[in-house]
Write a protein that holds these residues in place. Structure first.
Motif, PDB file in Angstrom:
ATOM      1  N   TYR A  80      -5.746  24.318 -10.088  1.00  0.00           N
ATOM      2  CA  TYR A  80      -6.572  25.295  -9.379  1.00  0.00           C
ATOM      3  C   TYR A  80      -7.807  24.668  -8.759  1.00  0.00           C
ATOM      4  O   TYR A  80      -8.289  25.129  -7.714  1.00  0.00           O
ATOM      5  CB  TYR A  80      -6.965  26.434 -10.318  1.00  0.00           C
ATOM      6  CG  TYR A  80      -5.799  27.347 -10.629  1.00  0.00           C
ATOM      7  CD1 TYR A  80      -5.356  28.274  -9.704  1.00  0.00           C
ATOM      8  CD2 TYR A  80      -5.136  27.255 -11.849  1.00  0.00           C
ATOM      9  CE1 TYR A  80      -4.283  29.106  -9.984  1.00  0.00           C
ATOM     10  CE2 TYR A  80      -4.066  28.071 -12.135  1.00  0.00           C
ATOM     11  CZ  TYR A  80      -3.633  28.992 -11.199  1.00  0.00           C
ATOM     12  OH  TYR A  80      -2.566  29.802 -11.478  1.00  0.00           O
ATOM     13  N   ASP A  81      -8.345  23.623  -9.357  1.00  0.00           N
ATOM     14  CA  ASP A  81      -9.514  22.994  -8.752  1.00  0.00           C
ATOM     15  C   ASP A  81      -9.146  22.348  -7.416  1.00  0.00           C
ATOM     16  O   ASP A  81      -9.890  22.450  -6.424  1.00  0.00           O
ATOM     17  CB  ASP A  81     -10.092  21.951  -9.712  1.00  0.00           C
ATOM     18  CG  ASP A  81      -9.037  20.955 -10.174  1.00  0.00           C
ATOM     19  OD1 ASP A  81      -7.817  21.225  -9.953  1.00  0.00           O
ATOM     20  OD2 ASP A  81      -9.402  19.912 -10.745  1.00  0.00           O
ATOM     21  N   GLU A  82      -7.996  21.712  -7.363  1.00  0.00           N
ATOM     22  CA  GLU A  82      -7.524  21.120  -6.095  1.00  0.00           C
ATOM     23  C   GLU A  82      -7.172  22.199  -5.082  1.00  0.00           C
ATOM     24  O   GLU A  82      -7.444  22.051  -3.886  1.00  0.00           O
ATOM     25  CB  GLU A  82      -6.326  20.216  -6.381  1.00  0.00           C
ATOM     26  CG  GLU A  82      -5.853  19.425  -5.170  1.00  0.00           C
ATOM     27  CD  GLU A  82      -4.707  18.492  -5.507  1.00  0.00           C
ATOM     28  OE1 GLU A  82      -4.148  17.890  -4.561  1.00  0.00           O
ATOM     29  OE2 GLU A  82      -4.361  18.371  -6.701  1.00  0.00           O
ATOM     30  N   ILE A  83      -6.601  23.304  -5.562  1.00  0.00           N
ATOM     31  CA  ILE A  83      -6.237  24.405  -4.664  1.00  0.00           C
ATOM     32  C   ILE A  83      -7.481  25.014  -4.041  1.00  0.00           C
ATOM     33  O   ILE A  83      -7.508  25.330  -2.837  1.00  0.00           O
ATOM     34  CB  ILE A  83      -5.414  25.454  -5.424  1.00  0.00           C
ATOM     35  CG1 ILE A  83      -4.016  24.897  -5.753  1.00  0.00           C
ATOM     36  CG2 ILE A  83      -5.285  26.735  -4.614  1.00  0.00           C
ATOM     37  CD1 ILE A  83      -3.177  25.796  -6.627  1.00  0.00           C
ATOM     38  N   ASP A  84      -8.557  25.192  -4.841  1.00  0.00           N
ATOM     39  CA  ASP A  84      -9.795  25.755  -4.297  1.00  0.00           C
ATOM     40  C   ASP A  84     -10.371  24.867  -3.201  1.00  0.00           C
ATOM     41  O   ASP A  84     -10.836  25.351  -2.156  1.00  0.00           O
ATOM     42  CB  ASP A  84     -10.817  25.924  -5.423  1.00  0.00           C
ATOM     43  CG  ASP A  84     -10.428  27.052  -6.371  1.00  0.00           C
ATOM     44  OD1 ASP A  84      -9.588  27.893  -5.972  1.00  0.00           O
ATOM     45  OD2 ASP A  84     -10.946  27.094  -7.506  1.00  0.00           O
ATOM     46  N   THR A  85     -10.329  23.556  -3.429  1.00  0.00           N
ATOM     47  CA  THR A  85     -10.844  22.627  -2.411  1.00  0.00           C
ATOM     48  C   THR A  85     -10.032  22.705  -1.125  1.00  0.00           C
ATOM     49  O   THR A  85     -10.575  22.740  -0.016  1.00  0.00           O
ATOM     50  CB  THR A  85     -10.820  21.199  -2.962  1.00  0.00           C
ATOM     51  OG1 THR A  85     -11.571  21.148  -4.173  1.00  0.00           O
ATOM     52  CG2 THR A  85     -11.411  20.219  -1.962  1.00  0.00           C
ATOM     53  N   LEU A  86      -8.706  22.753  -1.288  1.00  0.00           N
ATOM     54  CA  LEU A  86      -7.846  22.819  -0.091  1.00  0.00           C
ATOM     55  C   LEU A  86      -8.002  24.138   0.648  1.00  0.00           C
ATOM     56  O   LEU A  86      -7.961  24.179   1.882  1.00  0.00           O
ATOM     57  CB  LEU A  86      -6.386  22.608  -0.503  1.00  0.00           C
ATOM     58  CG  LEU A  86      -6.014  21.180  -0.937  1.00  0.00           C
ATOM     59  CD1 LEU A  86      -4.599  21.141  -1.463  1.00  0.00           C
ATOM     60  CD2 LEU A  86      -6.175  20.204   0.230  1.00  0.00           C
ATOM     61  N   LEU A  87      -8.184  25.218  -0.077  1.00  0.00           N
ATOM     62  CA  LEU A  87      -8.371  26.511   0.586  1.00  0.00           C
ATOM     63  C   LEU A  87      -9.660  26.528   1.393  1.00  0.00           C
ATOM     64  O   LEU A  87      -9.704  27.087   2.499  1.00  0.00           O
ATOM     65  CB  LEU A  87      -8.370  27.636  -0.451  1.00  0.00           C
ATOM     66  CG  LEU A  87      -7.015  28.005  -1.056  1.00  0.00           C
ATOM     67  CD1 LEU A  87      -7.162  29.049  -2.150  1.00  0.00           C
ATOM     68  CD2 LEU A  87      -6.070  28.539   0.026  1.00  0.00           C
ATOM     69  N   LYS A  88     -10.719  25.915   0.854  1.00  0.00           N
ATOM     70  CA  LYS A  88     -11.972  25.836   1.605  1.00  0.00           C
ATOM     71  C   LYS A  88     -11.790  24.975   2.849  1.00  0.00           C
ATOM     72  O   LYS A  88     -12.239  25.338   3.948  1.00  0.00           O
ATOM     73  CB  LYS A  88     -13.070  25.264   0.713  1.00  0.00           C
ATOM     74  CG  LYS A  88     -14.464  25.274   1.358  1.00  0.00           C
ATOM     75  CD  LYS A  88     -15.493  24.742   0.411  1.00  0.00           C
ATOM     76  CE  LYS A  88     -16.882  24.808   1.064  1.00  0.00           C
ATOM     77  NZ  LYS A  88     -16.946  24.144   2.366  1.00  0.00           N
TER      78      LYS A  88
END
Length: 651
Positions: free
Chosen positions: A510-518
């Motif tokens: 989820y930490d990587e997903i949050d970065t990619l979504l931003k």
């Protein structure tokens, strides 16, 4: 010598695979076209009492004559089956994995097909003229053969020239005929002879040239009209003869009379079948010379018989004053109509009758010469057709190989099912196009080289296209390719499916997903800011917007692939709402040389730019939806991450 000449094991294997298939398909194709020949000419052979030797010879020459028709189809089918079998058994994949391109794999068969094409040329040039001469002379002999004599019951039989026979009943065991009527109309109906008898026996002379009827208990009536023209038409003299037994001979040649080959060779309308390439060229030049001579005669005739010119053939002392005055310009000439009006009515009528007679004679002469020129032109066209066919059939063999082999590598289906369907469809197209070109050439609608090479012009680009696609591992035969194309064309959206997984190996990070979504939201904002609307020059020259769109698609797909392993159903449901981004509609990459050429060709460039507008609108709409869904998904993932952290803390 043997050490220097060595065939690679791969080439040997391909040749050994192809040759049995080629021989099998050639036999099948030859049998099929031979059955088509039988269906076409069966009426000419049935009921003629032909011997097996004549029928066997007929089918033998027909089979040899149909080889040029069966050869291209057999090459197409054999190449389709050979490469389809290798593709289905993954042999082509293994060959490509070894670094051998498809064209190099086809190399031994290309050499083999070239040899077959050269052999087909020499067969058509040297052997086929003799075969066609024998075939058509034998066919003409069969057509003119007398039908086998079998007089039916209760029906008038008219197959014997000059006679009509009627038999009420037959005894097939004894051969007796009962209640027989014989009408002899060979001398005309006015001199007709009628024979009626209770029974008769029919036989044939030993030379099979006369029918012998032995008649029993009958009468014969015959009219006599010679020398009775001055007599009353109400009375026609006739004779009547009663007999107990009478023998009648009727001419009927039941032998098979074979015509000589000179029937074909000596006929100006069909002798092109018996000529090779050199003879055809000589005949064409000779007929062209004759045609040019006739055209020159027609031009001279029309010139001599034009206004005032038709009198140039008169002696100098008989030329009238009109011609002399016309030659002595600028002396004015009186109106010829006034000279005609100065004559009396009888002289005017004589002048008109003479003019009409000359016009009709010239018209008839021109008409007959025109018919002769039309026949000569048609014969020249027939010679040109036969001349070109000696080249088009061998070339068609090459074209069909370069269609069949790549198509087999693309389809990857062996056996007889799919290859036969594809081969029949392609050959029907070739046959139709070839017949169109043949008829256009025969009727002088098209130039002979265009008409006879028309089928090759149509199929050659297809062979080049399929070879190129097969060399580049094309998916043109994949149904998904066409379904995706029509989805894009009609804007049918592709829906995402992320089912719930019972067992998950790789959980979302989820930490990587949050970065990619931003990052995804930032890139979408930058793209919409820079390329909210695509200008004409930007569309053709700037390839940066394609690269940015590709980056957005990669990040979106990576995020959604991560979330596909989620155990949260709300995340899966939200991931399924993301649209599938499409590409811009453009025939070439932006900034490339073809794109620059299309940009400067203003009408074509504006057409493609106009067609891309609906795609651009959909891309902007999908990007806005992706940005909105990214924010909503981030809220769901943040909430899920918080729950996971609490669970870890409590655990």
């Amino acid at each position: 010598m043997r050490r220097n000449f060595h065939i690679k094991r791969l080439y040997s294997y391909i040749i050994r695979t192809f040759i049995p298939l080629f021989l099998m398909t050639f036999a099948i194709c030859l049998f099929l076209v031979l059955m088509q020949f039988l269906w076409k000419y069966v009426e000419d052979m049935v009921g003629k009492g032909l011997g097996l030797n004549v029928l066997g010879e007929m089918f033998f020459y027909a089979a040899l004559n149909l080889i040029p028709l069966a050869l291209p189809l057999s090459i197409l089918l054999a190449s389709l089956m050979a490469f389809g079998n290798m593709g289905e058994s993954l042999e082509l994949l293994a060959i490509k994995s070894a670094g051998i391109p498809l064209l190099k794999t086809m190399k031994p068969l290309i050499i083999l097909i070239i040899c077959i094409s050269i052999g087909a040329f020499f067969f058509q040039n040297n052997a086929l003229p003799k075969i066609q001469t024998k075939f058509y002379s034998l066919l003409l002999s069969i057509r003119q053969a007398s039908p086998e004599l079998d007089i039916p019951e209760g029906v008038f039989y008219k197959e014997i020239d000059g006679y009509n026979l009627y038999v009420e009943k037959k005894n097939r065991q004894t051969g007796m005929l009962y209640d027989v009527l014989i009408y002899d109309v060979g001398s005309g109906f006015q001199n007709m002879a009628v024979t009626v008898c209770d029974s008769a026996k029919m036989s044939m002379t030993e030379d099979k040239k006369m029918l012998v009827f032995t008649l029993h208990s009958g009468q014969q009536f015959q009219n006599f009209t010679q020398g009775t023209q001055n007599r009353s038409s109400d009375f026609v003299p006739y004779s009547r003869e009663n007999f107990d037994t009478k023998t009648m001979l009727i001419p009927y040649d039941a032998n098979f009379n074979r015509m000589g080959e000179e029937v074909i060779e000596g006929n100006a309308g069909s002798n092109y079948l018996a000529k090779d390439l050199v003879q055809l060229t000589v005949s064409i030049d000779s007929m062209k010379h004759v045609l040019d001579s006739v055209n020159q005669i027609d031009r001279n005739t029309m010139q001599n018989y034009s206004y005032l010119r038709f009198r140039n053939s008169y002696p100098a002392d008989r030329k009238d004053s009109i011609i002399l005055a016309a030659k002595q310009a600028p002396i004015s000439v009186n109106d010829p109509d006034s000279l005609l009006q100065s004559k009396d009515l009888q002289m005017q009528s004589t002048i008109f009758q003479s003019a009409i007679s000359k016009a009709e004679n010239n018209n008839n002469e021109f008409m007959f010469r025109s018919m002769d020129k039309t026949a000569t032109r048609r014969t020249i066209n027939r010679h040109w057709i036969e001349w070109h066919r000696k080249f088009t059939i061998p070339f068609a063999c090459l074209i069909f190989f370069f269609i069949g082999a790549p198509l087999g590598a693309i389809v990857r289906k062996g056996g007889l099912g799919t290859p036969i369907v594809i081969s029949v469809i392609l050959f029907i197209i070739y046959y139709i196009v070839e017949n169109v070109g043949y008829k256009m050439t025969r009727d002088s609608v098209w130039v002979h080289w265009i008409g006879m090479w028309f089928s090759s012009m149509v199929l050659l680009p297809l062979g080049i296209f399929l070879t190129y696609k097969a060399m580049n591992d094309s998916v043109i035969m994949n149904p998904d390719t066409y379904s995706n194309f029509f989805r894009k064309l009609f804007f049918i959206r592709e829906k995402r499916r992320y089912p719930y997984k019972e067992v998950v190996v790789d959980y979302p990070r989820y930490d990587e997903i949050d970065t990619l979504l931003k990052e995804l939201s930032d890139e979408i904002n930058a793209y919409l800011k820079n390329y909210a609307t695509l200008g004409y020059r930007t569309y053709w020259m700037d390839g940066q917007y394609d690269r940015q769109l590709a980056s957005i698609k990669r990040k979106e797909e990576f995020v959604l692939n991560q979330l596909s392993n989620s155990r949260n159903r709300s995340e899966l449901a939200k991931a399924e709402q993301f649209p599938v981004l499409i590409n811009h509609l453009r025939p070439f990459e932006a900034g490339s040389l073809p794109a620059k050429i299309f940009m400067y060709i203003v009408p074509v460039g504006f057409i493609f730019k106009g067609l891309s507008i609906p795609f651009e609108k959909r891309i902007r709409k999908d990007l806005l939806a992706t940005r909105r869904l990214s924010k909503e998904l981030k809220e769901i993932t943040d909430h899920q991450a918080t729950i996971d952290q609490k669970a870890v803390a409590l655990g």
